[in-house]
Design an enzyme around this catalytic site. Structure first.
Site, PDB file in Angstrom:
ATOM      1  N   HIS A 290       9.161  10.552   2.257  1.00  0.00           N
ATOM      2  CA  HIS A 290       8.235   9.549   1.712  1.00  0.00           C
ATOM      3  C   HIS A 290       6.866   9.695   2.395  1.00  0.00           C
ATOM      4  O   HIS A 290       6.772   9.630   3.622  1.00  0.00           O
ATOM      5  CB  HIS A 290       8.811   8.155   1.951  1.00  0.00           C
ATOM      6  CG  HIS A 290       8.043   7.052   1.308  1.00  0.00           C
ATOM      7  ND1 HIS A 290       8.188   6.711  -0.025  1.00  0.00           N
ATOM      8  CD2 HIS A 290       7.122   6.201   1.803  1.00  0.00           C
ATOM      9  CE1 HIS A 290       7.398   5.691  -0.313  1.00  0.00           C
ATOM     10  NE2 HIS A 290       6.732   5.355   0.778  1.00  0.00           N
TER      11      HIS A 290
ATOM     12  N   SER B 149       9.788   7.498   5.862  1.00  0.00           N
ATOM     13  CA  SER B 149       8.325   7.473   5.724  1.00  0.00           C
ATOM     14  C   SER B 149       7.716   8.162   6.925  1.00  0.00           C
ATOM     15  O   SER B 149       7.872   7.695   8.064  1.00  0.00           O
ATOM     16  CB  SER B 149       7.813   6.037   5.651  1.00  0.00           C
ATOM     17  OG  SER B 149       6.417   6.038   5.911  1.00  0.00           O
TER      18      SER B 149
ATOM     19  N   HIS C 220       3.662   8.108  -2.256  1.00  0.00           N
ATOM     20  CA  HIS C 220       3.341   6.708  -2.557  1.00  0.00           C
ATOM     21  C   HIS C 220       1.838   6.531  -2.394  1.00  0.00           C
ATOM     22  O   HIS C 220       1.333   6.496  -1.273  1.00  0.00           O
ATOM     23  CB  HIS C 220       4.147   5.823  -1.588  1.00  0.00           C
ATOM     24  CG  HIS C 220       3.914   4.368  -1.736  1.00  0.00           C
ATOM     25  ND1 HIS C 220       4.355   3.447  -0.806  1.00  0.00           N
ATOM     26  CD2 HIS C 220       3.294   3.640  -2.704  1.00  0.00           C
ATOM     27  CE1 HIS C 220       4.018   2.230  -1.202  1.00  0.00           C
ATOM     28  NE2 HIS C 220       3.364   2.322  -2.343  1.00  0.00           N
TER      29      HIS C 220
ATOM     30  N   GLY D 196      10.634   3.918   7.694  1.00  0.00           N
ATOM     31  CA  GLY D 196       9.778   4.596   8.662  1.00  0.00           C
ATOM     32  C   GLY D 196      10.258   4.332  10.067  1.00  0.00           C
ATOM     33  O   GLY D 196      10.913   5.172  10.695  1.00  0.00           O
TER      34      GLY D 196
ATOM     35  N   MET E  88      -1.375   4.513  -2.347  1.00  0.00           N
ATOM     36  CA  MET E  88      -1.970   3.174  -2.191  1.00  0.00           C
ATOM     37  C   MET E  88      -3.474   3.369  -2.160  1.00  0.00           C
ATOM     38  O   MET E  88      -4.145   3.141  -1.140  1.00  0.00           O
ATOM     39  CB  MET E  88      -1.433   2.512  -0.910  1.00  0.00           C
ATOM     40  CG  MET E  88       0.045   2.129  -1.047  1.00  0.00           C
ATOM     41  SD  MET E  88       0.863   1.892   0.551  1.00  0.00           S
ATOM     42  CE  MET E  88       1.334   3.580   0.907  1.00  0.00           C
TER      43      MET E  88
ATOM     44  N   MET F 192      -2.997   6.171   1.976  1.00  0.00           N
ATOM     45  CA  MET F 192      -3.795   4.930   2.010  1.00  0.00           C
ATOM     46  C   MET F 192      -5.269   5.269   2.123  1.00  0.00           C
ATOM     47  O   MET F 192      -5.642   6.222   2.806  1.00  0.00           O
ATOM     48  CB  MET F 192      -3.361   4.082   3.206  1.00  0.00           C
ATOM     49  CG  MET F 192      -1.867   3.801   3.246  1.00  0.00           C
ATOM     50  SD  MET F 192      -1.451   2.698   4.601  1.00  0.00           S
ATOM     51  CE  MET F 192       0.351   2.695   4.471  1.00  0.00           C
TER      52      MET F 192
ATOM     53  N   MET G 170       8.022  -3.204  -3.136  1.00  0.00           N
ATOM     54  CA  MET G 170       7.523  -3.349  -1.760  1.00  0.00           C
ATOM     55  C   MET G 170       8.138  -4.596  -1.132  1.00  0.00           C
ATOM     56  O   MET G 170       8.014  -5.699  -1.659  1.00  0.00           O
ATOM     57  CB  MET G 170       6.000  -3.507  -1.756  1.00  0.00           C
ATOM     58  CG  MET G 170       5.216  -2.295  -2.212  1.00  0.00           C
ATOM     59  SD  MET G 170       5.538  -0.805  -1.276  1.00  0.00           S
ATOM     60  CE  MET G 170       5.037  -1.285   0.383  1.00  0.00           C
TER      61      MET G 170
ATOM     62  N   GLY H 107       0.284  -1.204   3.565  1.00  0.00           N
ATOM     63  CA  GLY H 107      -0.815  -0.957   4.501  1.00  0.00           C
ATOM     64  C   GLY H 107      -0.363  -0.463   5.863  1.00  0.00           C
ATOM     65  O   GLY H 107      -1.060   0.325   6.486  1.00  0.00           O
ATOM     66  N   PHE H 108       0.790  -0.919   6.307  1.00  0.00           N
ATOM     67  CA  PHE H 108       1.215  -0.569   7.665  1.00  0.00           C
ATOM     68  C   PHE H 108       2.732  -0.410   7.745  1.00  0.00           C
ATOM     69  O   PHE H 108       3.466  -1.119   7.042  1.00  0.00           O
ATOM     70  CB  PHE H 108       0.785  -1.657   8.655  1.00  0.00           C
ATOM     71  CG  PHE H 108      -0.703  -1.889   8.654  1.00  0.00           C
ATOM     72  CD1 PHE H 108      -1.545  -1.053   9.398  1.00  0.00           C
ATOM     73  CD2 PHE H 108      -1.261  -2.883   7.878  1.00  0.00           C
ATOM     74  CE1 PHE H 108      -2.924  -1.235   9.370  1.00  0.00           C
ATOM     75  CE2 PHE H 108      -2.645  -3.075   7.842  1.00  0.00           C
ATOM     76  CZ  PHE H 108      -3.477  -2.244   8.588  1.00  0.00           C
ATOM     77  N   GLY H 109       3.174   0.478   8.636  1.00  0.00           N
ATOM     78  CA  GLY H 109       4.580   0.544   8.977  1.00  0.00           C
ATOM     79  C   GLY H 109       4.896  -0.557   9.980  1.00  0.00           C
ATOM     80  O   GLY H 109       3.992  -1.213  10.512  1.00  0.00           O
ATOM     81  N   GLY H 110       6.189  -0.768  10.206  1.00  0.00           N
ATOM     82  CA  GLY H 110       6.611  -1.665  11.275  1.00  0.00           C
ATOM     83  C   GLY H 110       6.461  -3.151  11.001  1.00  0.00           C
ATOM     84  O   GLY H 110       6.507  -3.959  11.921  1.00  0.00           O
TER      85      GLY H 110
ATOM     86  N   ASP I  28      10.843  -0.498  -0.219  1.00  0.00           N
ATOM     87  CA  ASP I  28       9.979   0.059   0.827  1.00  0.00           C
ATOM     88  C   ASP I  28       9.395  -1.048   1.700  1.00  0.00           C
ATOM     89  O   ASP I  28       8.646  -1.900   1.213  1.00  0.00           O
ATOM     90  CB  ASP I  28       8.849   0.837   0.125  1.00  0.00           C
ATOM     91  CG  ASP I  28       7.898   1.532   1.090  1.00  0.00           C
ATOM     92  OD1 ASP I  28       8.152   1.525   2.303  1.00  0.00           O
ATOM     93  OD2 ASP I  28       6.906   2.095   0.592  1.00  0.00           O
ATOM     94  N   GLY I  29       9.717  -1.010   2.983  1.00  0.00           N
ATOM     95  CA  GLY I  29       9.059  -1.885   3.945  1.00  0.00           C
ATOM     96  C   GLY I  29      10.021  -2.731   4.743  1.00  0.00           C
ATOM     97  O   GLY I  29      10.777  -3.520   4.194  1.00  0.00           O
ATOM     98  N   GLY I  30      10.024  -2.529   6.058  1.00  0.00           N
ATOM     99  CA  GLY I  30      10.829  -3.372   6.931  1.00  0.00           C
ATOM    100  C   GLY I  30      12.326  -3.174   6.789  1.00  0.00           C
ATOM    101  O   GLY I  30      13.105  -4.031   7.222  1.00  0.00           O
TER     102      GLY I  30
ATOM    103  N   ASP J 238       3.108   8.196   2.643  1.00  0.00           N
ATOM    104  CA  ASP J 238       2.274   7.022   2.377  1.00  0.00           C
ATOM    105  C   ASP J 238       0.800   7.392   2.440  1.00  0.00           C
ATOM    106  O   ASP J 238       0.288   7.735   3.502  1.00  0.00           O
ATOM    107  CB  ASP J 238       2.582   5.928   3.412  1.00  0.00           C
ATOM    108  CG  ASP J 238       3.916   5.259   3.128  1.00  0.00           C
ATOM    109  OD1 ASP J 238       4.124   4.815   1.995  1.00  0.00           O
ATOM    110  OD2 ASP J 238       4.759   5.200   4.053  1.00  0.00           O
TER     111      ASP J 238
HETATM  112  C1  DX5 Z   1       3.801   0.409   3.810  1.00  0.00           C
HETATM  113  C2  DX5 Z   1       4.416   1.748   3.431  1.00  0.00           C
HETATM  114  C3  DX5 Z   1       5.829   1.901   3.905  1.00  0.00           C
HETATM  115  C4  DX5 Z   1       5.992   1.788   5.387  1.00  0.00           C
HETATM  116  C5  DX5 Z   1       7.448   1.767   5.748  1.00  0.00           C
HETATM  117  O1  DX5 Z   1       2.566   0.318   3.174  1.00  0.00           O
HETATM  118  O2  DX5 Z   1       4.433   1.901   2.037  1.00  0.00           O
HETATM  119  O3  DX5 Z   1       6.368   3.119   3.419  1.00  0.00           O
HETATM  120  O4  DX5 Z   1       5.338   2.791   6.092  1.00  0.00           O
HETATM  121  O5  DX5 Z   1       7.520   1.650   7.135  1.00  0.00           O
HETATM  122  P1  DX5 Z   1       8.605   0.716   7.835  1.00  0.00           P
HETATM  123  O6  DX5 Z   1       9.935   1.261   7.418  1.00  0.00           O
HETATM  124  O7  DX5 Z   1       8.294   0.883   9.270  1.00  0.00           O
HETATM  125  O8  DX5 Z   1       8.374  -0.681   7.313  1.00  0.00           O
HETATM  126 ZN    ZN Z   2       5.536   3.634   1.144  1.00  0.00          ZN
END
Ligand code: DX5
Ligand code: ZN
Length: 219
Positions: free
Chosen positions: A35, A10, A68, A199, A70, A39, A139, A144-147, A177-179, A37
């Site tokens: 990927h 991502s 993706h 990401g 959102m 938003m 998901m 909404g956010f990475g990390g 996707d996520g974490g 994202d």
């Molecule tokens: C969250 C995004 C993810 C996110 C993944 O809304 O869809 O793609 O950025 O980031 P990590 O891998 O850091 O959770």
């Molecule tokens: Zn994503």
């Protein structure tokens, strides 16, 4: 059928001041898909990038763009992302108003269609549309956010969707996707995922670490 895992970095975790270079670096480091994202500050509480950025990045790699969305409403923006160079366009059922119509619209643009489920959205939301899609994106964080931290309850959903895809004999990609990081990727693959978004776990350590980071995510 579960395919060998594809890794989709991502770019939300990339250095935004050097996005083209970052995309080339993860491409060379072995990324399968890029990927992206998107938003809107309305469907999710963050603002990121639009079709102009996708278009600007397109010449930097031949790898598929896994876009993706959102955003809500989503239908008015599908053509712009298709023209900008998206290969797969993934939407959330809650972005509304009519998921089946949105999936048809993506396919009419000649792109692969994906449906993404939030952590509280049941697998049942795929009923009557699973046969029409190319990809399901589960998901494992709230969008909404990475990390953010991986939500392990989503593994059951991944298992259930894998069973359904295989029982129906469909060739639908199952992406999570996520974490996701090197400590939990094996569990996600074992649950039935064949594509992982990452990401933070791809971009940590800078460009010299990307190849090792991506390799380790394959489980
Ligand atoms: C969250 C995004 C993810 C996110 C993944 O809304 O869809 O793609 O950025 O980031 P990590 O891998 O850091 O959770
Ligand atoms: Zn994503």
């Amino acid at each position: 059928m579960q395919q060998p895992v594809r890794i989709a970095p991502s770019i939300l975790s990339a250095d935004f001041a050097r996005l083209g270079e970052e995309v080339r670096a993860v491409d060379e480091a072995g990324a399968d898909w890029i990927h992206v994202d998107v938003m809107d500050g309305h469907f999710v509480p963050n603002l990121t990038i639009g079709p102009a950025v996708v278009k600007a990045l397109r010449p930097h790699t031949k790898k598929p763009f896994d876009v993706h969305l959102m955003i809500s409403p989503v239908d008015p923006f599908l053509a712009a992302f298709a023209e900008a160079g998206a290969d797969t366009i993934t939407v959330h059922p809650e972005a509304g108003p009519h998921l089946h119509r949105t999936v048809q619209a993506i396919k009419a643009l000649g792109k692969r269609a994906g449906v993404s489920l939030n952590p509280s959205t049941p697998a049942k939301a795929l009923d009557y549309v699973l046969e029409e899609v190319d990809l399901v994106l589960v998901m494992s964080v709230n969008p909404g956010f990475g990390g953010q931290s991986f939500i392990a309850s989503q593994l059951k959903k991944v298992e259930a969707i894998r069973k359904k895809i295989d029982a129906l004999g469909l060739s639908v990609d199952l992406e999570v996707d996520g974490g996701i990081d090197q400590s939990n990727c094996r569990r996600v693959i074992d649950a039935g995922a064949d594509a992982l978004v990452a990401g933070t776990a791809t971009f940590r350590g800078g460009p010299s670490a990307y190849a090792d980071n991506i390799r380790a995510l394959r489980g």
